[in-house]
Structure formats: C-alpha cells, structure tokens
Scaffold this motif. Structure first.
Motif, PDB file in Angstrom:
ATOM      1  N   LEU A   1       0.810  -1.215   0.000  1.00  0.00           N
ATOM      2  CA  LEU A   1       0.000   0.000   0.000  1.00  0.00           C
ATOM      3  C   LEU A   1       0.845   1.267   0.000  1.00  0.00           C
ATOM      4  CD1 LEU A   1      -2.697  -0.960   2.687  1.00  0.00           C
ATOM      5  CD2 LEU A   1      -2.936  -1.053   0.198  1.00  0.00           C
ATOM      6  N   LEU A   2       2.122   1.150   0.333  1.00  0.00           N
ATOM      7  CA  LEU A   2       2.952   2.335   0.519  1.00  0.00           C
ATOM      8  C   LEU A   2       3.329   2.966  -0.814  1.00  0.00           C
ATOM      9  CD1 LEU A   2       5.335   0.885   3.237  1.00  0.00           C
ATOM     10  CD2 LEU A   2       3.572   2.632   3.586  1.00  0.00           C
ATOM     11  N   PRO A   3       3.238   4.295  -0.916  1.00  0.00           N
ATOM     12  CA  PRO A   3       3.672   4.968  -2.143  1.00  0.00           C
ATOM     13  C   PRO A   3       5.185   4.967  -2.229  1.00  0.00           C
ATOM     14  CG  PRO A   3       3.029   6.588  -0.505  1.00  0.00           C
ATOM     15  CD  PRO A   3       2.692   5.238   0.078  1.00  0.00           C
ATOM     16  N   GLY A   4       5.698   4.959  -3.453  1.00  0.00           N
ATOM     17  CA  GLY A   4       7.138   4.914  -3.622  1.00  0.00           C
ATOM     18  C   GLY A   4       7.783   6.277  -3.660  1.00  0.00           C
ATOM     19  N   GLY A   5       7.088   7.284  -4.155  1.00  0.00           N
ATOM     20  CA  GLY A   5       7.664   8.616  -4.311  1.00  0.00           C
ATOM     21  C   GLY A   5       7.408   9.510  -3.119  1.00  0.00           C
ATOM     22  N   PRO A   6       7.871  10.752  -3.199  1.00  0.00           N
ATOM     23  CA  PRO A   6       7.647  11.708  -2.117  1.00  0.00           C
ATOM     24  C   PRO A   6       6.191  12.122  -2.051  1.00  0.00           C
ATOM     25  CG  PRO A   6       8.677  12.800  -3.988  1.00  0.00           C
ATOM     26  CD  PRO A   6       8.652  11.344  -4.308  1.00  0.00           C
ATOM     27  N   PRO A   7       5.730  12.644  -0.905  1.00  0.00           N
ATOM     28  CA  PRO A   7       4.341  13.094  -0.791  1.00  0.00           C
ATOM     29  C   PRO A   7       4.062  14.235  -1.755  1.00  0.00           C
ATOM     30  CG  PRO A   7       5.403  12.947   1.365  1.00  0.00           C
ATOM     31  CD  PRO A   7       6.476  12.785   0.344  1.00  0.00           C
ATOM     32  N   PRO A   8       2.904  14.250  -2.379  1.00  0.00           N
ATOM     33  CA  PRO A   8       2.550  15.371  -3.253  1.00  0.00           C
ATOM     34  C   PRO A   8       2.326  16.630  -2.429  1.00  0.00           C
ATOM     35  CG  PRO A   8       0.669  13.921  -2.977  1.00  0.00           C
ATOM     36  CD  PRO A   8       1.828  13.234  -2.328  1.00  0.00           C
ATOM     37  N   GLY A   9       2.406  17.760  -3.045  1.00  0.00           N
ATOM     38  CA  GLY A   9       2.279  19.022  -2.317  1.00  0.00           C
ATOM     39  C   GLY A   9       0.838  19.406  -2.081  1.00  0.00           C
ATOM     40  N   VAL A  10       0.072  18.563  -1.424  1.00  0.00           N
ATOM     41  CA  VAL A  10      -1.336  18.853  -1.143  1.00  0.00           C
ATOM     42  C   VAL A  10      -1.513  19.028   0.350  1.00  0.00           C
ATOM     43  CG1 VAL A  10      -3.701  18.033  -1.337  1.00  0.00           C
ATOM     44  CG2 VAL A  10      -2.035  17.478  -3.124  1.00  0.00           C
ATOM     45  N   PRO A  11      -1.801  20.242   0.850  1.00  0.00           N
ATOM     46  CA  PRO A  11      -1.977  20.436   2.280  1.00  0.00           C
ATOM     47  C   PRO A  11      -3.214  19.717   2.786  1.00  0.00           C
ATOM     48  CG  PRO A  11      -2.589  22.422   1.093  1.00  0.00           C
ATOM     49  CD  PRO A  11      -2.001  21.485   0.087  1.00  0.00           C
ATOM     50  N   ALA A  12      -3.157  19.279   4.038  1.00  0.00           N
ATOM     51  CA  ALA A  12      -4.279  18.561   4.630  1.00  0.00           C
ATOM     52  C   ALA A  12      -4.964  19.404   5.693  1.00  0.00           C
ATOM     53  CB  ALA A  12      -3.808  17.253   5.242  1.00  0.00           C
ATOM     54  N   GLY A  13      -4.905  20.708   5.572  1.00  0.00           N
ATOM     55  CA  GLY A  13      -5.666  21.559   6.456  1.00  0.00           C
ATOM     56  C   GLY A  13      -4.904  22.048   7.676  1.00  0.00           C
ATOM     57  N   ASP A  14      -3.645  21.683   7.871  1.00  0.00           N
ATOM     58  CA  ASP A  14      -2.940  22.179   9.056  1.00  0.00           C
ATOM     59  C   ASP A  14      -2.314  23.522   8.728  1.00  0.00           C
ATOM     60  OD1 ASP A  14       0.414  21.200   8.909  1.00  0.00           O
ATOM     61  OD2 ASP A  14      -1.047  20.814   7.328  1.00  0.00           O
ATOM     62  N   PRO A  15      -2.188  24.414   9.726  1.00  0.00           N
ATOM     63  CA  PRO A  15      -1.763  25.782   9.438  1.00  0.00           C
ATOM     64  C   PRO A  15      -0.382  25.880   8.801  1.00  0.00           C
ATOM     65  CG  PRO A  15      -2.676  25.586  11.656  1.00  0.00           C
ATOM     66  CD  PRO A  15      -2.535  24.215  11.119  1.00  0.00           C
ATOM     67  N   ASP A  16       0.586  25.047   9.213  1.00  0.00           N
ATOM     68  CA  ASP A  16       1.940  25.204   8.677  1.00  0.00           C
ATOM     69  C   ASP A  16       2.184  24.375   7.420  1.00  0.00           C
ATOM     70  OD1 ASP A  16       3.731  22.989  11.019  1.00  0.00           O
ATOM     71  OD2 ASP A  16       2.003  22.672   9.690  1.00  0.00           O
ATOM     72  N   ARG A  17       1.116  23.750   6.904  1.00  0.00           N
ATOM     73  CA  ARG A  17       1.188  23.004   5.648  1.00  0.00           C
ATOM     74  C   ARG A  17       2.227  21.875   5.699  1.00  0.00           C
ATOM     75  NH1 ARG A  17      -1.153  25.548   1.106  1.00  0.00           N
ATOM     76  NH2 ARG A  17      -2.155  27.518   1.637  1.00  0.00           N
ATOM     77  N   SER A  18       2.551  21.378   6.908  1.00  0.00           N
ATOM     78  CA  SER A  18       3.540  20.317   7.011  1.00  0.00           C
ATOM     79  C   SER A  18       2.921  18.941   6.837  1.00  0.00           C
ATOM     80  CB  SER A  18       4.245  20.395   8.361  1.00  0.00           C
ATOM     81  OG  SER A  18       3.312  20.222   9.413  1.00  0.00           O
ATOM     82  N   VAL A  19       1.591  18.813   6.999  1.00  0.00           N
ATOM     83  CA  VAL A  19       0.915  17.526   6.853  1.00  0.00           C
ATOM     84  C   VAL A  19       0.368  17.406   5.439  1.00  0.00           C
ATOM     85  CG1 VAL A  19      -0.954  16.057   7.688  1.00  0.00           C
ATOM     86  CG2 VAL A  19       0.329  17.478   9.295  1.00  0.00           C
ATOM     87  N   ARG A  20       0.540  16.240   4.837  1.00  0.00           N
ATOM     88  CA  ARG A  20       0.035  15.993   3.485  1.00  0.00           C
ATOM     89  C   ARG A  20      -0.883  14.773   3.516  1.00  0.00           C
ATOM     90  NH1 ARG A  20       1.770  20.210   3.544  1.00  0.00           N
ATOM     91  NH2 ARG A  20       3.489  21.149   2.376  1.00  0.00           N
ATOM     92  N   ALA A  21      -2.013  14.866   2.826  1.00  0.00           N
ATOM     93  CA  ALA A  21      -2.946  13.742   2.740  1.00  0.00           C
ATOM     94  C   ALA A  21      -3.426  13.616   1.295  1.00  0.00           C
ATOM     95  CB  ALA A  21      -4.138  13.956   3.664  1.00  0.00           C
ATOM     96  N   TRP A  22      -3.498  12.393   0.807  1.00  0.00           N
ATOM     97  CA  TRP A  22      -3.988  12.161  -0.543  1.00  0.00           C
ATOM     98  C   TRP A  22      -4.504  10.737  -0.663  1.00  0.00           C
ATOM     99  CZ3 TRP A  22       1.039  12.007   0.855  1.00  0.00           C
ATOM    100  CH2 TRP A  22       1.814  10.912   0.445  1.00  0.00           C
ATOM    101  N   THR A  23      -5.191  10.481  -1.776  1.00  0.00           N
ATOM    102  CA  THR A  23      -5.758   9.167  -2.040  1.00  0.00           C
ATOM    103  C   THR A  23      -5.096   8.585  -3.278  1.00  0.00           C
ATOM    104  OG1 THR A  23      -7.873   9.861  -1.135  1.00  0.00           O
ATOM    105  CG2 THR A  23      -7.864   7.859  -2.464  1.00  0.00           C
ATOM    106  N   GLY A  24      -4.588   7.336  -3.128  1.00  0.00           N
ATOM    107  CA  GLY A  24      -3.992   6.646  -4.256  1.00  0.00           C
ATOM    108  C   GLY A  24      -4.777   5.385  -4.573  1.00  0.00           C
ATOM    109  N   ARG A  25      -4.241   4.558  -5.442  1.00  0.00           N
ATOM    110  CA  ARG A  25      -4.895   3.324  -5.835  1.00  0.00           C
ATOM    111  C   ARG A  25      -4.018   2.143  -5.435  1.00  0.00           C
ATOM    112  NH1 ARG A  25      -9.877   4.260  -6.401  1.00  0.00           N
ATOM    113  NH2 ARG A  25     -10.078   2.298  -7.561  1.00  0.00           N
ATOM    114  N   THR A  26      -4.640   1.103  -4.927  1.00  0.00           N
ATOM    115  CA  THR A  26      -3.915  -0.113  -4.575  1.00  0.00           C
ATOM    116  C   THR A  26      -3.730  -0.972  -5.819  1.00  0.00           C
ATOM    117  OG1 THR A  26      -5.895  -1.398  -4.098  1.00  0.00           O
ATOM    118  CG2 THR A  26      -4.998  -0.042  -2.312  1.00  0.00           C
ATOM    119  N   ALA A  27      -2.916  -2.025  -5.683  1.00  0.00           N
ATOM    120  CA  ALA A  27      -2.679  -2.927  -6.802  1.00  0.00           C
ATOM    121  C   ALA A  27      -3.963  -3.613  -7.249  1.00  0.00           C
ATOM    122  CB  ALA A  27      -1.622  -3.971  -6.418  1.00  0.00           C
ATOM    123  N   GLY A  28      -4.908  -3.820  -6.306  1.00  0.00           N
ATOM    124  CA  GLY A  28      -6.170  -4.469  -6.650  1.00  0.00           C
ATOM    125  C   GLY A  28      -7.222  -3.525  -7.175  1.00  0.00           C
ATOM    126  N   GLY A  29      -6.877  -2.251  -7.340  1.00  0.00           N
ATOM    127  CA  GLY A  29      -7.822  -1.292  -7.877  1.00  0.00           C
ATOM    128  C   GLY A  29      -8.590  -0.525  -6.832  1.00  0.00           C
TER     129      GLY A  29
END
Length: 406
Positions: free
Chosen positions: A68-96
């Motif tokens: 389930l783990l992504p291989g690359g660095p986190p994308p630059g999408v803030p997850a709502g925290d003030p200092d923009r240090s937290v990143r959250a995103w949705t990817g796809r698993t091998a099973g779709g």
C-alpha cells in the motif's frame, strides 16, 4: 479503523508512544519502533523515510501491508494544518481499491530529519488520528536528533583520541617501539586510553600508558591534559615514581580532571635496566627471546588525581631480546571473569622466537581478540635496538715500496 475512543484512548496511545519509541539510542531502530507503533494503533501500513548524511533520503523502516505504501515523495497537497507540514492524498492499490495516505515530517528541535507515512485501505484519517501521528513522529524526531548529536560527539572524541595516540613521540634510536589503538565498537563511547614515549637525557626513553576513567569527549580532553602535563614533568628528568607524584598533585589541584591510571617505564639501554612506577594500572608484561611471557610485579599506587601520592620505584634488568608490553584494561578484561584469570591468559601467550615489537603487538591483539573487546584497547611494545658494531678502521693507503737499485 476508527478514531481513538475519546480522551482515554488518546492518552493510552500517547503513553504507548512514549514507552515504545526511542528505546535504543539508535536512529534507525527508533524509526522501526515508530513504524511498528503506527501499525499497531493507527494504520494498515507505515514507513519512515530518513535524510541520511551523504546518501540523500532513504527508506529505513516499513511495517504492515507494504504494497500500500507509495514509492515517491508526498505530493504538495496540504491537509488543512496551518503550517502546511501535513500531506494527505488518495492513491490506488494494486487491486484497484483506494489507499488513503497521510504524511507528516519527522522533526525535532527545529530540524527536519525525514518523513513519516501512514496508509489505510478502507478509510481516511480523522483529526485526532492526524494529531496522534504528529505526536508519535515528534517523539521519534526528538530521539533521532538526540542519537545524531550523540554520534557527532562520539566522532569528535574518537577523532581527537586517534589524533593524539596515532603517533607516540619518537624514542631514542636505541629503542624500537610498536603501538596499536582499537576503539570498542562503532556505537561505544570512546574512552581515555593513551600512550606516549618521551626522549630523556643519556639515551634513555620513557614509555607511558594510561587510561582516564570514564568515556566520551570529556575523557578524551582530560587524556590530552594528562599527556601534555606528563611531557612537561618528564622533561625535568625525575625518576618515574617522582613523575607520578608530581602528576598526581597537579591533577588533584585542578579539581575538574578525572582520575586516571598510568604506568611509566624508563628504559636505560646503556645500563641494561628499566625503572618502573605504577599509578593504579595493570602490570606490564615482558616476553623473552624464546617467546615466553611474564607479568612484572610492579608496586601499584593510587590513580592519578586522587592526591594520595605514595608511588614506589621498581627496577629490573632488561636484555636485548626482551620485549616489554604495556596495555590498557580493554585488552585483557572480560565481563564476569576475575582479573587474575584475564592476566594469566596474557602471561600464557607464546610469541614467535625473535619476534619484533610490531609482531608482538599483532600476536597479542590477535590471540586476545582485541578487535572484539568490550572496551578500548591500547598497546605499546618496546625492545632495545642493538647498536651496530663499529666498523674496523680502514688500512692507510700506502704506496708500495720499490727496492733500491731497481
């Protein structure tokens, strides 16, 4: 997974994080402990990417469903925290299916050491879970920072000590020496082991070996202070037991210097003798020309820095085929073993007949497994160097005499 069960659940998770993360003092083990904690309490998979000196970013820990783990660095999408240090995103698993990823920085005392990733397959992360991840990452970051500062201190101490003991002073040409210094393991705090040789008047040489009590940078600094003071005192040409008395008084008057053991041997090749004095150190050994070993019964006085003084002189003849061996306790001591047993093991060694000092040092370190010792090891060996026989004077260049009348 659901949100922690109120305040009580969050407190339990915080207590476990404090107890389970950072138990070893090793930065990579701390990252593995962090990943394991997150897997047990928060997610289906976790990883820690660490900024490693000289090799960039490296993934040093993974736990759970690593697919389930992504291989690359986190994308630059803030997850709502003030200092923009937290990143959250949705990817796809091998099973779709979907994989919900949360990434937070691994920080401590204003330094960023890497990134922590947490992944779920069925649902995203809530506000309290994000806070729990940040809390756990902050604990790990503090431990990583502490481990790196400790490692830097150890490197400084080791470099200082290696620089100080790498080349003992040059003895007189009539004495041949060999030496070895071996630190105890990559993660052990360096000790205060040291050795030295000092040229004296009338072809004599003073051999010195010592061990400052304790470990770390302070022990290495005190070792340098003892070594510098010894050179000054030895230049007065006092007998070895009086040199120790002066060193002890000066160290005791300092008040900040750590106690140290020290063994002095003044070799006098012209008279074929050696004068010894001992401040709390282990006895020297001597190996004869046929390879047999013996421990010398030098009277032992108190360590330097105690202010007690009272050192005794001991003199012994030394032959041209004798090799003296001075060493620190790391060479012989073994955990759980009586020191008399350890010393007997050294005395029982047999050297190759006619071995040079360098060969004796090699054999002693090899046969006593010095590279795997639990404490630092310093060894200094010395032997008289025979003087070359003076060359016969050349016959005068006289022209042949021609008989009269020829």
């Amino acid at each position: 997974m659901s949100e922690p069960n109120g305040l009580e659940g969050r407190l339990r998770a915080a207590e476990e994080a404090l107890e389970r993360i950072g138990t070893s003092g090793d930065e990579r083990e701390t990252c593995r402990e962090l990943a394991g904690f997150l897997l047990r309490t928060l997610c289906d998979a976790a990883a820690v990417n660490l900024v490693v000196r000289g090799s960039g970013v490296s993934r040093v820990a993974e736990a759970g469903a690593t697919g389930l783990l992504p291989g690359g660095p986190p994308p630059g999408v803030p997850a709502g925290d003030p200092d923009r240090s937290v990143r959250a995103w949705t990817g796809r698993t091998a099973g779709g299916g979907s994989a919900y990823v949360l990434a937070v920085p691994l920080t401590g005392r204003g330094e960023v050491y890497g990134t922590v990733l947490a992944v779920r397959a069925l649902e995203g992360f809530g506000r309290h879970e994000t806070a729990a991840l940040l809390f756990a990452a902050r604990i790990a970051g503090l431990h990583v920072g502490h481990a790196r500062r400790l490692a830097a201190t150890e490197r400084t101490a080791l470099e200082l000590q290696r620089a100080l003991v790498a080349e003992p002073g040059r003895p007189h040409p009539n004495v041949e020496i060999a030496s070895r210094y071996l630190p105890a393991g990559a993660r052990a705090l360096v000790g205060g082991d040291w050795f030295e040789t000092v040229r004296l008047h009338f072809g004599r040489t003073l051999l010195v070996i010592g061990d400052v009590m304790g470990h770390g940078l302070d022990a290495a600094v005190d070792m340098n202070a003892y070594r510098s003071t010894l050179r000054e005192v030895a230049a007065t040409d006092l007998a070895p037991h009086r040199v120790l008395g002066r060193l002890d008084a000066l160290a005791a008057a300092d008040g900040t210097r750590r106690p140290a053991t020290c063994l002095l041997v003044r070799i006098d090749p012209a008279r074929g003798k050696a004068d010894f004095a001992n401040a709390g150190h282990l006895p020297p050994a001597v190996f004869t020309g046929d390879g047999r070993g013996e421990l010398l019964d030098v009277p032992v006085g108190p360590p330097l820095g105690t202010g007690f003084g009272g050192y005794e002189a001991y003199t012994r003849p030394i032959a041209a085929d004798h090799t003296l061996v001075l060493y620190t306790d790391g060479l012989v001591e073994r955990r759980g073993e009586d020191i008399d047993v350890s010393l007997a093991r050294l005395a029982a060694l047999r050297m190759p007949a006619g071995a040079e000092p360098a060969g004796v040092v090699d054999a002693v370190c090899r046969d006593l497994d010095a590279p795997h010792a639990e404490d630092d090891v310093a060894v200094l060996a010395a032997r008289l160097r025979p003087r070359p026989a003076p060359a016969a004077p050349a016959a005068p260049d006289v022209p042949p005499v021609t008989p009269a009348g020829e």
